[in-house]
Design an enzyme around this catalytic site. Structure first.
Site, PDB file in Angstrom:
ATOM      1  N   GLY A   1       0.820  -1.217   0.000  1.00 44.96           N
ATOM      2  CA  GLY A   1       0.000   0.000   0.000  1.00 44.96           C
ATOM      3  C   GLY A   1       0.847   1.257   0.000  1.00 44.96           C
ATOM      4  O   GLY A   1       1.934   1.274   0.554  1.00 44.96           O
TER       5      GLY A   1
ATOM      6  N   ARG B   1       0.907  -5.639  -4.900  1.00 45.54           N
ATOM      7  CA  ARG B   1       1.085  -6.546  -3.760  1.00 45.54           C
ATOM      8  C   ARG B   1       1.560  -7.941  -4.167  1.00 45.54           C
ATOM      9  O   ARG B   1       1.345  -8.910  -3.438  1.00 45.54           O
ATOM     10  CB  ARG B   1      -0.230  -6.659  -2.985  1.00 45.54           C
ATOM     11  CG  ARG B   1      -0.658  -5.379  -2.302  1.00 45.54           C
ATOM     12  CD  ARG B   1      -1.794  -5.633  -1.327  1.00 45.54           C
ATOM     13  NE  ARG B   1      -2.251  -4.403  -0.699  1.00 45.54           N
ATOM     14  CZ  ARG B   1      -1.656  -3.847   0.351  1.00 45.54           C
ATOM     15  NH1 ARG B   1      -0.594  -4.423   0.882  1.00 45.54           N
ATOM     16  NH2 ARG B   1      -2.117  -2.733   0.867  1.00 45.54           N
TER      17      ARG B   1
ATOM     18  N   ASP C   1       5.860  -7.677   5.046  1.00 43.76           N
ATOM     19  CA  ASP C   1       5.941  -8.757   4.050  1.00 43.76           C
ATOM     20  C   ASP C   1       6.970  -8.436   2.967  1.00 43.76           C
ATOM     21  O   ASP C   1       7.706  -9.313   2.522  1.00 43.76           O
ATOM     22  CB  ASP C   1       4.575  -8.981   3.382  1.00 43.76           C
ATOM     23  CG  ASP C   1       3.645  -9.779   4.279  1.00 43.76           C
ATOM     24  OD1 ASP C   1       4.158 -10.442   5.205  1.00 43.76           O
ATOM     25  OD2 ASP C   1       2.423  -9.728   4.073  1.00 43.76           O
TER      26      ASP C   1
ATOM     27  N   LYS D   1       8.324   0.920   5.263  1.00 38.59           N
ATOM     28  CA  LYS D   1       7.168   1.746   4.911  1.00 38.59           C
ATOM     29  C   LYS D   1       5.891   1.095   5.397  1.00 38.59           C
ATOM     30  O   LYS D   1       5.792  -0.127   5.380  1.00 38.59           O
ATOM     31  CB  LYS D   1       7.136   1.871   3.378  1.00 38.59           C
ATOM     32  CG  LYS D   1       5.892   2.367   2.793  1.00 38.59           C
ATOM     33  CD  LYS D   1       4.987   1.427   1.997  1.00 38.59           C
ATOM     34  CE  LYS D   1       4.694   0.051   2.375  1.00 38.59           C
ATOM     35  NZ  LYS D   1       3.556  -0.583   1.706  1.00 38.59           N
ATOM     36  N   THR D   2       4.941   1.817   5.883  1.00 40.12           N
ATOM     37  CA  THR D   2       3.534   1.444   6.007  1.00 40.12           C
ATOM     38  C   THR D   2       2.843   2.422   6.942  1.00 40.12           C
ATOM     39  O   THR D   2       3.366   2.737   8.017  1.00 40.12           O
ATOM     40  CB  THR D   2       3.262   0.001   6.506  1.00 40.12           C
ATOM     41  OG1 THR D   2       1.852  -0.150   6.697  1.00 40.12           O
ATOM     42  CG2 THR D   2       3.952  -0.387   7.797  1.00 40.12           C
TER      43      THR D   2
ATOM     44  N   ASP E   1       0.399   1.747   8.567  1.00 33.85           N
ATOM     45  CA  ASP E   1      -0.128   0.997   9.714  1.00 33.85           C
ATOM     46  C   ASP E   1       0.766   1.115  10.943  1.00 33.85           C
ATOM     47  O   ASP E   1       0.336   0.840  12.061  1.00 33.85           O
ATOM     48  CB  ASP E   1      -0.288  -0.490   9.362  1.00 33.85           C
ATOM     49  CG  ASP E   1      -1.318  -0.710   8.266  1.00 33.85           C
ATOM     50  OD1 ASP E   1      -1.915   0.281   7.814  1.00 33.85           O
ATOM     51  OD2 ASP E   1      -1.518  -1.870   7.872  1.00 33.85           O
TER      52      ASP E   1
ATOM     53  N   TYR F   1     -25.128  14.401  17.154  1.00 27.74           N
ATOM     54  CA  TYR F   1     -24.647  13.199  16.473  1.00 27.74           C
ATOM     55  C   TYR F   1     -23.593  12.418  17.252  1.00 27.74           C
ATOM     56  O   TYR F   1     -22.706  13.011  17.867  1.00 27.74           O
ATOM     57  CB  TYR F   1     -24.029  13.561  15.118  1.00 27.74           C
ATOM     58  CG  TYR F   1     -25.020  14.068  14.108  1.00 27.74           C
ATOM     59  CD1 TYR F   1     -26.130  13.313  13.755  1.00 27.74           C
ATOM     60  CD2 TYR F   1     -24.838  15.310  13.515  1.00 27.74           C
ATOM     61  CE1 TYR F   1     -27.038  13.779  12.826  1.00 27.74           C
ATOM     62  CE2 TYR F   1     -25.748  15.788  12.588  1.00 27.74           C
ATOM     63  CZ  TYR F   1     -26.843  15.019  12.252  1.00 27.74           C
ATOM     64  OH  TYR F   1     -27.751  15.482  11.335  1.00 27.74           O
TER      65      TYR F   1
ATOM     66  N   ARG G   1      -4.555  -2.329   8.830  1.00 27.92           N
ATOM     67  CA  ARG G   1      -5.107  -3.668   8.593  1.00 27.92           C
ATOM     68  C   ARG G   1      -5.300  -4.499   9.863  1.00 27.92           C
ATOM     69  O   ARG G   1      -6.376  -5.023  10.108  1.00 27.92           O
ATOM     70  CB  ARG G   1      -4.214  -4.432   7.628  1.00 27.92           C
ATOM     71  CG  ARG G   1      -4.785  -5.750   7.141  1.00 27.92           C
ATOM     72  CD  ARG G   1      -3.770  -6.489   6.328  1.00 27.92           C
ATOM     73  NE  ARG G   1      -3.423  -5.774   5.128  1.00 27.92           N
ATOM     74  CZ  ARG G   1      -4.076  -5.891   3.974  1.00 27.92           C
ATOM     75  NH1 ARG G   1      -5.108  -6.693   3.891  1.00 27.92           N
ATOM     76  NH2 ARG G   1      -3.684  -5.223   2.922  1.00 27.92           N
TER      77      ARG G   1
ATOM     78  N   TYR H   1      -8.054   5.742   2.653  1.00 26.07           N
ATOM     79  CA  TYR H   1      -7.387   6.225   1.436  1.00 26.07           C
ATOM     80  C   TYR H   1      -7.174   7.735   1.492  1.00 26.07           C
ATOM     81  O   TYR H   1      -6.316   8.268   0.806  1.00 26.07           O
ATOM     82  CB  TYR H   1      -8.195   5.795   0.202  1.00 26.07           C
ATOM     83  CG  TYR H   1      -8.350   4.288   0.162  1.00 26.07           C
ATOM     84  CD1 TYR H   1      -7.269   3.475  -0.161  1.00 26.07           C
ATOM     85  CD2 TYR H   1      -9.544   3.680   0.539  1.00 26.07           C
ATOM     86  CE1 TYR H   1      -7.379   2.101  -0.130  1.00 26.07           C
ATOM     87  CE2 TYR H   1      -9.657   2.294   0.573  1.00 26.07           C
ATOM     88  CZ  TYR H   1      -8.574   1.510   0.235  1.00 26.07           C
ATOM     89  OH  TYR H   1      -8.680   0.154   0.282  1.00 26.07           O
TER      90      TYR H   1
HETATM   91  P1  FBP Z   1       0.771  -1.900   3.628  1.00 25.48           P
HETATM   92  O1  FBP Z   1       0.844  -2.748   4.858  1.00 25.48           O
HETATM   93  O2  FBP Z   1       1.139  -2.617   2.393  1.00 25.48           O
HETATM   94  O3  FBP Z   1       1.547  -0.628   3.802  1.00 25.48           O
HETATM   95  O4  FBP Z   1      -0.745  -1.448   3.401  1.00 25.48           O
HETATM   96  C1  FBP Z   1      -1.443  -0.789   4.379  1.00 25.48           C
HETATM   97  C2  FBP Z   1      -2.894  -0.559   4.053  1.00 25.48           C
HETATM   98  O5  FBP Z   1      -3.114   0.787   3.723  1.00 25.48           O
HETATM   99  C3  FBP Z   1      -3.761  -0.996   5.225  1.00 25.48           C
HETATM  100  O6  FBP Z   1      -3.884   0.029   6.173  1.00 25.48           O
HETATM  101  C4  FBP Z   1      -5.055  -1.381   4.572  1.00 25.48           C
HETATM  102  O7  FBP Z   1      -5.728  -2.358   5.318  1.00 25.48           O
HETATM  103  C5  FBP Z   1      -4.592  -1.955   3.261  1.00 25.48           C
HETATM  104  O8  FBP Z   1      -3.350  -1.351   2.963  1.00 25.48           O
HETATM  105  C6  FBP Z   1      -5.563  -1.678   2.134  1.00 25.48           C
HETATM  106  O9  FBP Z   1      -5.126  -2.356   1.011  1.00 25.48           O
HETATM  107  P2  FBP Z   1      -5.505  -1.974  -0.474  1.00 25.48           P
HETATM  108  O10 FBP Z   1      -4.656  -0.823  -0.898  1.00 25.48           O
HETATM  109  O11 FBP Z   1      -5.156  -3.198  -1.242  1.00 25.48           O
HETATM  110  O12 FBP Z   1      -6.949  -1.610  -0.492  1.00 25.48           O
END
Ligand code: FBP
Length: 566
Positions: free
Chosen positions: A96, A157, A188, A218-219, A221, A260, A269, A437
């Site tokens: 991602g 991926r 990964d 990188k990530t 998460d 609200y 993830r 996103y």
């Molecule tokens: P990475 O672990 O590859 O950095 O991806 C993170 C992420 O953005 C997660 O937070 C999310 O669950 C997933 O990718 C979404 O995946 P996709 O881009 O395939 O919709």
């Protein structure tokens, strides 16, 4: 005239984008030569041997890279007095997107200098297999510097795992006469980097030498960390600052409109680092942390009751609104749901023809009859659309794609049902959101712009100093930064995945004994009972909050304040 000025802004040329391209992110002093110019560095062993639990197995499976470096941590020692020339290096994004990726490439190109060549791989690992490489120019770097996302190269991926795929990578490396590969990715992808480093260690080029492989963490998460050696992965700061701004704005709306409850699911993830960080920055009424729920074995009905209790408590105080933060991966951590999912995975495999023969809305009843005891009760207690989702097609590993399950809606519906049954006088007007996103590809914060440029300089320096099988790392952010190289073998663990044992870099989950979690736990009752929320505002390259470190990082690393110093 205005219309032509507006047309000139097209394709990434807004006032903001033009300005950020001129910005030079701060650089760690170690990368500056006598005349203050940025230069690659050399490394020395710290003597610290790293092991992640199965060191013997990792050293055996990755014997060539392990023997070369002894799984020892390296630290930058000073500017490289005689960097080699003529090296050809390829870089790719994997997984991602995350803000700052372009600055890794810019740092890498700067370290390699004019006498070496940098190639970009289009479209991630799949592009590597397809041999889709091109030369990166200085003009490209000027265009992408400090801009967000991975759009310059693209990503994917694909996991390189079969012998044919490894052989294909080797073929592409030989075809392009590569000396090194830099893989920018998460846990990964860095596991893949270790496998490639081992495979390409020697016997690839005509002289019998190999191809160096370097990983970059990188990530968004935030689950690729290595304690004091690597406080966080890049992209986390920008993503959490963007989400925190949005959550802060919603929080600001709540006492304005006064009606609200917002249930906000945040990307990430599996681990709850993003949810924790955003909560620390905004102080909402309720924050769920998946790791705590799993550890304390809190079943779904108790989670629902505790949110409902907070709704009622606030309502009685005249606070008829609030915000609930939900981590993306929550559903997989709720103990009774995970055990139900396991049974449903088996059931959907066993009764696939029968289920596929039924209309979607008829499947839940069929499945419910096959379940017994508490699992049947739990399944029947779920809203119909969730029951249907839990019975949908599994992925290639036979598991449900849990990220597709709208947990925020599930909790809203269950809290609403609970309130209706137990406290019907309480009015409850919920809204649901999913922020993901929105935050992965924004222009990097100052933290990520600097972090990534320095990571790129580190990766380039490692290549020029002939190292392989390392991950670039950068730490001690509150005191000028320390440049490190972590042996990938020192991060590898044996885990059971896809029904067999595999060597992988483990995901770093939120620890309930960490300072960051404990701080949240010590404040959350007050945040639930009154309006103590804050609005952190937009992320900045300049301005009062530009130097703010992620709060969870500052707490966990034991920094004295929130400012990073580079
Ligand atoms: P990475 O672990 O590859 O950095 O991806 C993170 C992420 O953005 C997660 O937070 C999310 O669950 C997933 O990718 C979404 O995946 P996709 O881009 O395939 O919709």
């Amino acid at each position: 005239m205005l219309t032509s000025a507006l047309r000139e802004m097209e394709k990434g040329n807004s006032i903001f984008e033009r300005e950020i391209r001129k910005f030079q992110a701060p650089v760690c002093r170690i990368f500056l030569d006598d005349q203050g110019r940025i230069a690659p560095v050399v490394f020395t062993s710290t003597g610290q041997v790293l092991s992640a639990g199965n060191s013997a197995a990792a050293r055996q499976e990755f014997s060539r890279i392990a023997n070369a470096g002894g799984s020892r941590l390296l630290q930058a020692r000073g500017v490289n007095p005689a960097p080699p020339s003529g090296k050809k290096v390829a870089v790719l994004f994997s997984g991602g997107p995350a803000a700052g990726g372009h600055n890794v490439i810019a740092g890498l190109k700067t370290a390699l200098g004019k006498k070496n060549t940098l190639l970009g791989v289009r479209g991630g690992p799949a592009g590597l297999l397809a041999g889709s490489l091109f030369k990166i120019t200085d003009k490209d770097i000027k265009r992408i510097l400090n801009t967000g996302g991975f759009d310059f190269l693209g990503s994917d991926r694909t996991k390189i795992k079969t012998p044919e795929q490894f052989a294909q990578v080797k073929k592409v490396c030989v075809r392009y006469k590569l000396d090194a590969l830099v893989i920018i990715g998460g846990d990964d992808s860095n596991t893949n980097a270790a496998l490639l480093a081992e495979y390409l260690f020697a016997g690839v080029k005509k002289d019998g030498s190999g191809i160096q492989v370097i990983g970059v963490p990188k990530t968004i998460d935030g689950d690729l960390q290595a304690g004091r050696l690597l406080p966080i992965s890049f992209g986390f700061d920008t993503a959490t600052k963007i989400y925190a701004e949005l959550v802060g704005n919603i929080l600001q709306d709540t006492p304005s409109s006064r009606k609200y409850w917002h249930f906000i699911k945040l990307m990430g993830r599996a681990a709850s680092h993003v949810a924790l960080e955003v909560a620390l920055q905004t102080r909402p009424a309720v924050t769920l942390i998946s790791e705590e729920i799993a550890e304390k074995k809190i079943p779904l009905h108790k989670i629902v009751k505790s949110i409902a209790d907070t709704v009622v408590r606030r309502y009685r105080k005249g606070l008829r609104y609030g915000v609930v933060i939900i981590p993306e991966g929550l559903i997989e951590f709720i103990p009774d749901i995970t055990s139900l999912l396991k049974t449903l995975n088996e059931l959907t495999a066993k009764y696939a023809p029968e289920l596929n023969g039924l209309a979607l809305d008829k499947r839940p009843e069929f499945a419910a009859r096959k379940l017994s005891g508490s699992k049947a009760l739990l399944f029947r207690s779920l809203p119909g659309y969730i029951q249907e989702m839990l019975l949908l097609d599994r992925d290639s590993h036979g598991n449900l794609q849990v990220s597709q399950v709208p947990t925020e809606r599930l909790l809203i519906d269950m809290v609403a049902a609970h309130l209706k049954k137990n406290v019907p006088d309480v009015q409850f007007s919920p809204n649901s959101h999913f922020f993901g996103y929105e935050g992965r590809c924004g222009a990097p914060s100052l933290f990520d712009a600097a972090f990534t440029f320095n990571l790129g300089l580190t990766a380039g320096s490692l290549v020029l100093a002939n190292h392989t099988g390392y991950m670039a790392a950068f730490t001690d952010l509150q005191k000028g930064g320390r440049v490190l190289a972590i042996p990938l073998t020192g991060l590898l663990n044996i885990e059971r995945r896809h029904g067999r044992e595999e060597m992988v870099i483990a995901k770093a989950l939120v620890k309930t004994n960490s300072r960051a979690f404990k701080f949240l736990a010590s404040r959350r009752r007050d945040w639930a009972g009154s309006d103590l929320f804050t609005s952190p505002g937009p992320r900045q390259l300049w301005g009062p909050a530009a130097r703010q470190t992620p709060i969870s990082v500052a707490l966990n690393q034991g920094y004295a304040n929130l400012n990073f110093e580079l």
